[in-house]
Each structure stands twice: as structure tokens, then as C-alpha cells.
Design a protein around this motif. Structure first.
Motif, mmCIF file in Angstrom:
data_model
loop_
_atom_site.group_PDB
_atom_site.id
_atom_site.type_symbol
_atom_site.label_atom_id
_atom_site.label_comp_id
_atom_site.label_asym_id
_atom_site.label_seq_id
_atom_site.Cartn_x
_atom_site.Cartn_y
_atom_site.Cartn_z
ATOM 1 N N UNK A 234 108.202 10.960 58.046
ATOM 2 C CA UNK A 234 107.030 10.872 57.345
ATOM 3 C C UNK A 234 106.745 9.310 57.022
ATOM 4 N N UNK A 235 105.744 8.825 57.652
ATOM 5 C CA UNK A 235 105.339 7.378 57.085
ATOM 6 C C UNK A 235 104.580 7.051 55.932
ATOM 7 N N UNK A 236 104.662 7.938 55.017
ATOM 8 C CA UNK A 236 104.146 8.051 53.561
ATOM 9 C C UNK A 236 104.970 7.174 52.802
ATOM 10 N N UNK A 237 104.556 6.230 51.973
ATOM 11 C CA UNK A 237 105.204 5.432 50.974
ATOM 12 C C UNK A 237 106.094 6.293 49.886
ATOM 13 N N UNK A 238 106.994 5.929 49.392
ATOM 14 C CA UNK A 238 107.877 6.756 48.461
ATOM 15 C C UNK A 238 106.846 7.197 47.222
ATOM 16 N N UNK B 263 98.794 16.306 51.469
ATOM 17 C CA UNK B 263 99.946 15.504 50.966
ATOM 18 C C UNK B 263 101.145 15.960 51.680
ATOM 19 N N UNK B 264 101.280 17.442 51.924
ATOM 20 C CA UNK B 264 102.647 17.658 52.523
ATOM 21 C C UNK B 264 103.014 19.008 52.636
ATOM 22 N N UNK B 265 104.143 19.224 53.349
ATOM 23 C CA UNK B 265 104.574 20.753 53.563
ATOM 24 C C UNK B 265 105.946 20.918 53.032
ATOM 25 N N UNK B 266 105.949 22.232 52.901
ATOM 26 C CA UNK B 266 107.248 22.745 52.859
ATOM 27 C C UNK B 266 107.323 23.982 53.780
ATOM 28 N N UNK B 267 108.284 23.741 54.805
ATOM 29 C CA UNK B 267 108.452 24.985 55.957
ATOM 30 C C UNK B 267 108.661 26.224 55.550
ATOM 31 N N UNK B 268 110.008 26.272 54.790
ATOM 32 C CA UNK B 268 110.612 27.421 54.739
ATOM 33 C C UNK B 268 111.063 27.897 53.200
ATOM 34 N N UNK B 269 110.559 28.760 52.483
ATOM 35 C CA UNK B 269 110.937 28.911 51.340
ATOM 36 C C UNK B 269 112.081 29.593 50.906
ATOM 37 N N UNK C 268 103.821 18.080 65.863
ATOM 38 C CA UNK C 268 102.778 18.336 66.867
ATOM 39 C C UNK C 268 101.515 17.813 66.488
ATOM 40 N N UNK C 269 101.176 18.231 65.394
ATOM 41 C CA UNK C 269 99.606 17.912 64.893
ATOM 42 C C UNK C 269 99.782 16.977 63.518
ATOM 43 N N UNK C 270 100.627 16.793 63.255
ATOM 44 C CA UNK C 270 100.649 15.891 61.793
ATOM 45 C C UNK C 270 101.797 14.818 62.073
ATOM 46 N N UNK C 271 101.664 13.629 62.264
ATOM 47 C CA UNK C 271 102.567 12.430 62.560
ATOM 48 C C UNK C 271 103.064 11.961 61.003
ATOM 49 N N UNK C 272 102.299 12.090 59.999
ATOM 50 C CA UNK C 272 102.260 11.241 58.703
ATOM 51 C C UNK C 272 102.790 12.025 57.679
ATOM 52 N N UNK C 273 102.662 13.131 57.215
ATOM 53 C CA UNK C 273 102.719 13.690 55.953
ATOM 54 C C UNK C 273 104.174 14.261 55.888
ATOM 55 N N UNK C 274 104.685 14.198 54.726
ATOM 56 C CA UNK C 274 105.884 14.631 54.402
ATOM 57 C C UNK C 274 106.224 16.069 54.748
ATOM 58 N N UNK C 275 107.356 16.466 55.116
ATOM 59 C CA UNK C 275 107.798 17.523 55.528
ATOM 60 C C UNK C 275 109.342 18.185 54.863
#
Length: 759
Positions: A36-40, A188-194, A276-283
Motif C-alpha cells: 500500500x502507498x497509504x501513509x502510516x 480505507x482498506x481490506x481484510x481478505x480472510x477472517x 488488480x483493481x486497487x493499487x493503493x489501499x491497505x490489505x
């Protein structure tokens, strides 16, 4: 079915990256990801997805939904939170193949934007975990599901996650979800796998994948047959369903390691689908429990595949109340994410727990205050409170939430909202401050927990620390960790693969608890560490088994006998092992008298000093044979303990803390409360930043605790100490490179001191 081009590329790349399965070419690095390119940042959210349906369910949208959701979001914002954590559910968001219905996601993002909240999204697909596939998936790919006789049709893990058609459909769904979310500026971001866990079901594609993993590791079928003691004529005959039994359990270990590496590969596939669709947000993603407590996947490997990995935090879960489990789990997650610069608490207990008809103890605002600050003090960059509303259905019905279903705001909601607002106002200071570097490390070696074999077919999830040594291994690591953490001494966990490949010279003291299995590369790494000046402590039967679970000719094995200057002469199993002290000149034994004893359990291992070695005996067993020894090797030194210190219930802490003097470990600070109240401690954590220090003091106890702090400095000076929670400012000058000051903490209260030099 054919894979998509993306899946093919990711899959091939991951098998190349994970070539560290080949023991002759170990590698610590995980898959390369587009971070992610988001700042801390410091994000504190509540789980809310519109309406009152519990995750992963979605509330039906009615004509009244928009205003109802808006009122809830306005209330969440007014309480002090900056983010809501919503979710998508594959079964309802893609009810027909290629027909996506993201109305819930769109309305949540839109309304949250209007009231000034960010949105963080959990993705539920049922990939070896929570969630369900749409009904069309079962009809389209009937060969991707376990037969009805073997598992319930409604089981969230009833499909094979490696089935190429199903996996491609999941990856497409993730990408399509990302296309929608990135349209909103407040996303803001993602959680992929709970709470990912080890795979429950083994289908044909998993067998193919496992055979390829084995080919990468062993190269030839003859090499596999040799290690497994098998006579396979073809790779197609190799099956993951057996266990080695009395002959060898090398196949158990291989399967468990395959599952761990496969989990990281699967996470990276999902990460790539987002990117593939989101280059920016936290994962992100989060474990329950962390793998140090027998969680299904390896936290260190998962952290390589994400911007942040993390954990679920339920210190008062039904039947499992444990403050120290939370503290240790968070430190383990911090260690696994060191190169990521933080970790995520994907779930944080919002209220009392429920499990069927069992109800957990109450959770108070005071509890949550100390819990959340404990996470922040360890470097958490996201804390997601589970949940806004109590659970509306299922076995957790009525539990966990901040507010009841009638919407009445509780004191817990108000107090956590105030903490969230305070963290937001001070996040610039918090985020730029990093935990002080530890000089002590505990080796985390997943293979060690599997001594004795997995003893079960893959459908019982081997690799979760459930082998014969699983619980013992957890206890061993916990005992060493607590001895130092109770005294507020910084400590890291390091993965066996880091021992194999990394420069460990930043640590003055490394401990190897329960060291019964070791790879040749890890043994070489420990040997190098000592030779270059490190101090190494090992418990009984060091490198007894190879990574294939074959016994060493000499114990300690793999050349470590030379490093420790000893070899085993006999070993017996005992529930209580008495190690009688001979040499009190050894720094760690300075507080003992000759004839005092240390206590261990499980093994009583007798050793002898090798000829021409510098080893000396520190303690002996009841029969007079040496059991505890110390030696030098190269520029460094070793300590061997022929038992396990943390099984007896006897406090060996004076000995363990004495290791600081032996290894010349420098403590960044001390407090007057160190070690005084182990069950409800005064927890102190020091962070460093370009302007100075940030010191967190957290009173987990039910009584006030006055504390004196001695902060060690490189040079003396004048300092301004600003306690930012309770608004107290103190001017102090250090003396003898020590800055001393007091801080009175009422019960269940927190102090955060911003310490800066003023000259």
C-alpha cells in the motif's frame, strides 16, 4: 477448468518464491507484493455494515434502511470513531454467476462519506474459513464439494478451496468488489480472510498441488521414498492422507509445512486479486489464535503476503479468560510483522462473550481501556472493535457488541469512543514512535510443536500445533516470554527461517525452548550467531531430530554438540526434575546458594563434557550426573539446560532474569513495579521517535500503583515530560545517564509520557 491468466501467473510465481521448501536453498523472504502507498496511520473502527445483521450476514435493504443506517453512522461518528468496518459476503453479493449486487457496500460507503467516516471492508468467501459460496457454485462445480455424506451442505468449508474453477470465481469476486470500493474517497482498506485456518478438506487439486510441492523439495521420487520410507512407483501415487506411525513421521511434518506455505500462497493470490483493481489501499488479515497458540497458519509467512497481518483479541472469551494470552499474542504478531512496521487487531472484544448457552464474564470500560492501550503500546496500526451491535443470531447471539439491538448507547461505547478520538488526535506522535528494539529473542520453530507426529489425517488439520508436543511447546515458549515480559523487558520472537538466513547479531541473547527438531540451516545459523559473539540458551535434547524427524547420531545434533561442548549420555522422563546448583559464580545463579535447585519437567537429560572443550558444569541431577552446563565457542557463549523449565509450576525467574547479566543485555528502562504483580501487571512499553521517547504505562490491576521509572540515556540533559492522557507536564534533569520520574496510576488507568530533550 482453465485458470485465469492472473491465477496462473500468481500460482507459478509463488511456487518459485516458495522454493525455500528446498532445504539446500532456504529463503526468509515471502512473495513480492505491491504494498500500500497509504501513509502510516492509526485506525480504530467498529464493525458495522448497516442494519443489525451480524457478520457475515447482510441486512436486507428496505425503504427505511437509508435513514436507519445514517442514524447509526452518525452515532458512531459522534462517539469518536473514525472508521467503520463493513463486509461483503460472496453468497449474497454474487447470487448468480457474474451478477453482482453491491447495494449494501455502496450505501454503506456513501452514507459513511456523508457523516465523515472511513470504510474498511472484510471479505467473506468461505475460503477455508467463514462465509459461504453462492448456490450457483455448487451447481456449476459439483466436483468441487465434499460429498454430502462427509460434511453438511451448509458447512462453510464444504468446498475444496484448491478447485481451480471455484478459486478463480473467488478471485474474480474479490477483484469486482475492489472495483466498487475504490470509487469512494473514504474507502480505507481490506481484510481478505477472517481468521484463516488450516484446510479442512483435501480435494484432487490439493493433491496435485501437494505433489508439486514435494517435487520442488525432494527433486526425485527416490529421495522422497528414502525420507518417508515408502516405495512409491509414481508421483501420482503419493497421497497426503497417511501418517508415518512407528516408522517415521516425516510425511506428517511435510504435510504440515505444505499447509503453512500453501496458506501464505493462498493469501498472496487474494492480495493479487485486490491489487488488480486497487493499487493503493491497505490489505490485511488476522489470525485466531496466532500460530504460537496453535493457530492454523504461520503468522510470519502470512505477514509476508500482506501489508499487515494481525490477530483477534478476546481476553474474556467464554472459558478462555487470559490477559497474558492477549499480551503475548500481540507481541508475537508484532514480531511477525516487524518489517511491515505494525500489526492489526482484526477483532477486538466489544462486550461479554457468548457461545451457545455459555456466557462469558462482563467486560467493563476499564478492561477495554487497558486492553486497547496495550495493543497500541506494542505498535498496533489498526484496532477493529467487534462489534457495534451485539450479535443478532447464531451461537454468539446477544454477545460481543458495544450496544444492544435497541441502540441504547452503553458506557463501553462512550469510553472506547473517547479512546478512539484521543488516538486520532495524537496519532501523528503515536505513529512516528516505534517500539524500542529488543536485545533478547525467542526462537519460534513450528516444527518443534509437531514432535511425535500430527497423529491424524489431514482432515483433522495437522499443522495447528496439535501434535504430541503442541501444548508442551506453547507452555515452553510462554514461560520464557513471561519471565521477561512480566519485568517489562523487551523481547522478540524470531522465526526458524530467520535463524536460517538472517543476521542475528542485533540480539545479545537468543533462547531455543523445546528444541527437539531443527533444520541443518537453523543449526548452522545458531552456530554462526555464537561464533560471532552471541549468547545462546537451549533446553533439553537440542536438535534431537532433523527436520525429517530422524534422530541425530549425537545429541545435541547437527554439530551443536561442539558449540555447547557436551553430549547426551542418558535421558529419562520425569514430571518433576531437580537440578542441584554447583556453581554460583555463574551470573545467572548469583542469587542462589550452592545446593539450591532449579526445577524442570518432561526430560532429565544427563550430559558429559567433551574432551578439550571449555564447558563447565553448573548443576547436576539427583544421581550426580551433569545437567546444566555453560561453554564458550568462538567469540560467544552457550548455556545448556537438560530439562524444560516451564512445566513444573516452580518459579525459575531469578535464574532467567540472571541471564541478562550473563549476556550483558542492557535494559532501556526499569520501573518500581517490574515483576510485582504477575497476574495483573503494570505493563510498560517504550517507543522511540526522532524527538525523544514515548512511554506507555498501563495498570491492568484493580488497585492503584505508584510507579517510579528509570529511563536509561546515552547522555545527560534537561527533559520535558508531557503526560498526554491526563495533561501533566514535568521538567526533569537526568543524572548519571538516567532520567528518573514518578507516575501514579489508579486502577485500570493508562499514562502516556511524551519525553523530549529541551537542551
Amino acid at each position: 477448468m482453465k485458470r485465469t491468466a492472473l491465477a496462473v501467473a500468481v500460482f507459478i510465481a509463488l511456487f518459485v518464491v516458495f522454493g525455500h521448501a528446498q532445504r539446500d536453498q532456504p529463503a526468509a523472504a515471502g512473495p513480492k507484493i505491491e504494498r500500500s502507498s497509504q501513509p502510516p496511520d492509526l485506525m480504530i473502527s467498529v464493525w458495522y455494515n448497516g442494519g443489525k445483521a451480524r457478520a457475515p450476514m447482510l441486512s436486507p435493504i428496505t425503504p427505511a434502511s437509508r435513514e436507519e443506517w445514517r442514524r447509526d453512522l452518525q452515532q458512531i461518528k459522534a462517539l469518536g470513531f473514525n472508521t467503520v468496518r463493513g463486509w461483503v459476503d460472496w453468497s449474497h453479493n454474487e447470487p448468480q454467476e457474474g451478477k453482482y449486487h453491491f447495494e449494501n457496500l455502496q450505501m454503506l460507503c456513501d452514507l459513511a462519506r456523508q457523516v465523515g467516516l472511513r470504510v474498511f471492508i472484510q471479505i467473506y468467501t468461505g475460503w477455508d474459513g467463514f462465509g459461504f459460496p453462492p448456490d450457483w457454485v455448487r451447481k456449476r462445480y459439483p466436483d468441487g464439494f465434499e460429498p454430502m455424506s462427509a460434511v453438511s451442505a451448509s458447512s462453510p468449508s464444504s468446498f475444496y478451496s484448491d478447485h481451480t474453477g471455484i478459486r478463480d470465481a473467488i478471485l474474480r469476486f474479490i477483484t469486482e468488489t475492489a472495483k466498487v470500493a475504490v470509487q469512494y474517497p473514504n474507502f480505507y482498506g481490506w481484510d481478505l480472510w477472517s481468521e484463516p485456518r488450516a484446510m479442512r478438506l483435501v480435494g484432487p487439486d490439493t493433491r496435485v498441488r501437494y505433489r508439486q510441492w514435494l517435487k520442488n523439495k525432494y527433486k526425485t521420487l527416490d529421495a522422497l521414498n528414502l525420507q518417508w520410507y515408502e516405495t512409491y512407483a509414481s508421483w501420482d501415487d503419493v497421497n497426503p492422507l497417511g501418517t508415518g506411525g512407528i516408522g517415521t513421521y516425516a510425511m506428517d511434518l511435510d504435510w504440515a509445512n505444505f499447509i503453512s506455505e500453501k496458506g501464505a500462497e493462498d493469501m498472496a493470490m487474494q492480495y493479487a486479486a485486490v491489487r488488480k483493481a486497487d493499487k493503493t489501499h491497505l490489505v490485511t488479515s488476522h489470525a485466531s489464535p496466532p500460530s504460537i497458540f496453535g493457530g492454523g497458519l504461520d503468522d510470519f509467512l502470512e505477514a509476508d503476503s500482506l501489508d499487515y497481518y494481525g490477530l483477534s483479541v478476546y481476553p474474556r472469551y467464554v472459558g478462555e479468560p487470559s490477559l497474558w494470552r492477549m499480551i503475548m499474542g500481540a507481541d508475537f504478531s508484532r514480531s511477525a510483522n516487524k518489517k511491515n512496521g505494525g500489526f492489526y487487531a482484526g477483532e477486538f472484544q466489544g462486550g461479554f462473550s457468548t457461545n451457545g448457552i455459555s456466557v462469558g464474564d462482563p467486560v467493563t470500560p476499564d478492561d477495554q481501556r487497558t486492553w486497547i492501550w496495550s495493543l497500541i503500546a506494542k505498535g498496533a496500526r489498526g484496532i477493529n472493535i467487534y462489534a457495534y451491535y451485539v450479535m443478532s443470531s447464531g451461537i454468539e447471539s446477544g454477545g460481543f457488541g458495544l450496544v444492544p439491538l435497541n441502540g441504547q448507547v452503553t458506557e463501553r461505547a462512550r469510553a472506547l469512543g473517547q479512546t478512539a478520538r484521543f488516538a486520532e488526535e495524537n496519532k501523528a506522535l503515536i505513529v512516528k514512535s516505534k517500539p524500542a528494539e529488543a536485545e533478547i529473542a525467542i526462537v519460534y520453530n513450528p516444527d518443534a510443536s509437531r514432535v511425535g507426529g500430527a497423529r491424524g489425517a489431514p482432515t483433522t488439520t495437522p499443522g495447528r500445533g496439535e501434535g504430541a508436543g503442541g501444548v508442551a511447546y506453547q507452555n515452553s515458549l510462554t514461560g520464557y516470554y513471561r519471565a521477561f515480559a512480566e519485568n517489562n523487558i523487551p523481547i522478540d520472537f524470531i522465526h526458524r527461517r530467520e535463524v536460517e538466513t538472517a543476521d542475528l547479531s542485533r540480539y545479545k541473547l537468543i533462547m531455543v525452548p523445546w528444541p527437539l527438531i531443527l533444520s541443518p540451516e537453523a543449526a548452522a545459523g545458531l552456530k554462526k550467531y555464537v561464533a560471532q559473539g552471541g549468547s545462546l540458551v537451549s533446553e533439553a535434547r537440542l536438535a534431537w531430530n532433523s527436520e525429517h524427524a530422524y534422530t541425530a547420531d549425537v545429541i545435541p545434533g547437527m554439530g551443536l554438540s561442539e558449540v555447547f561442548g557436551i553430549q547426551e549420555t542418558k535421558v529419562v522422563t520425569r514430571t518433576d526434575v531437580r537440578m542441584i546448583i554447583d556453581d554460583t559464580t555463574f551470573p545467572a545463579l548469583a542469587k542462589y546458594k550452592k545446593g539450591d535447585d532449579l526445577r524442570g519437567a518432561q526430560f532429565a537429560e544427563s550430559v558429559e563434557i567433551l574432551p578439550a572443550k571449555s564447558a563447565r558444569v553448573l548443576a547436576h541431577l539427583d544421581d550426580g550426573t551433569p545437567c546444566v552446563t555453560t561453554s564458550t565457542y568462538g567469540k560467544g557463549q552457550t548455556l545448556f539446560i537438560g530439562s524444560f523449565l516451564n512445566f513444573s509450576g516452580r518459579n525459575n525467574n531469578p535464574f532467567l532474569l540472571g541471564l541478562l547479566d550473563w549476556a550483558k543485555v542492557s535494559r532501556p528502562f526499569k520501573t518500581s513495579q517490574d515483576g510485582l504483580d504477575p497476574d495483573t501487571p503494570l505493563e510498560a512499553r517504550l517507543h522511540e521517535n526522532p524527538e525523544g521517547y514515548l512511554l506507555f504505562l498501563i495498570n491492568h490491576g484493580t488497585a492503584a500503583k505508584p510507579v517510579m521509572v528509570d529511563l536509561n540515556l546515552k547522555e545527560d540533559g534537561q527533559f520535558t515530560l508531557n503526560e498526554i492522557v491526563h495533561k501533566q507536564v514535568v521538567q526533569k534533569r537526568s543524572q548519571n545517564k538516567t532520567l528518573s520520574f514518578s507516575s501514579d496510576l489508579p486502577a485500570k488507568q493508562v499514562a502516556v509520557w511524551d519525553i523530549r530533550r529541551t537542551n
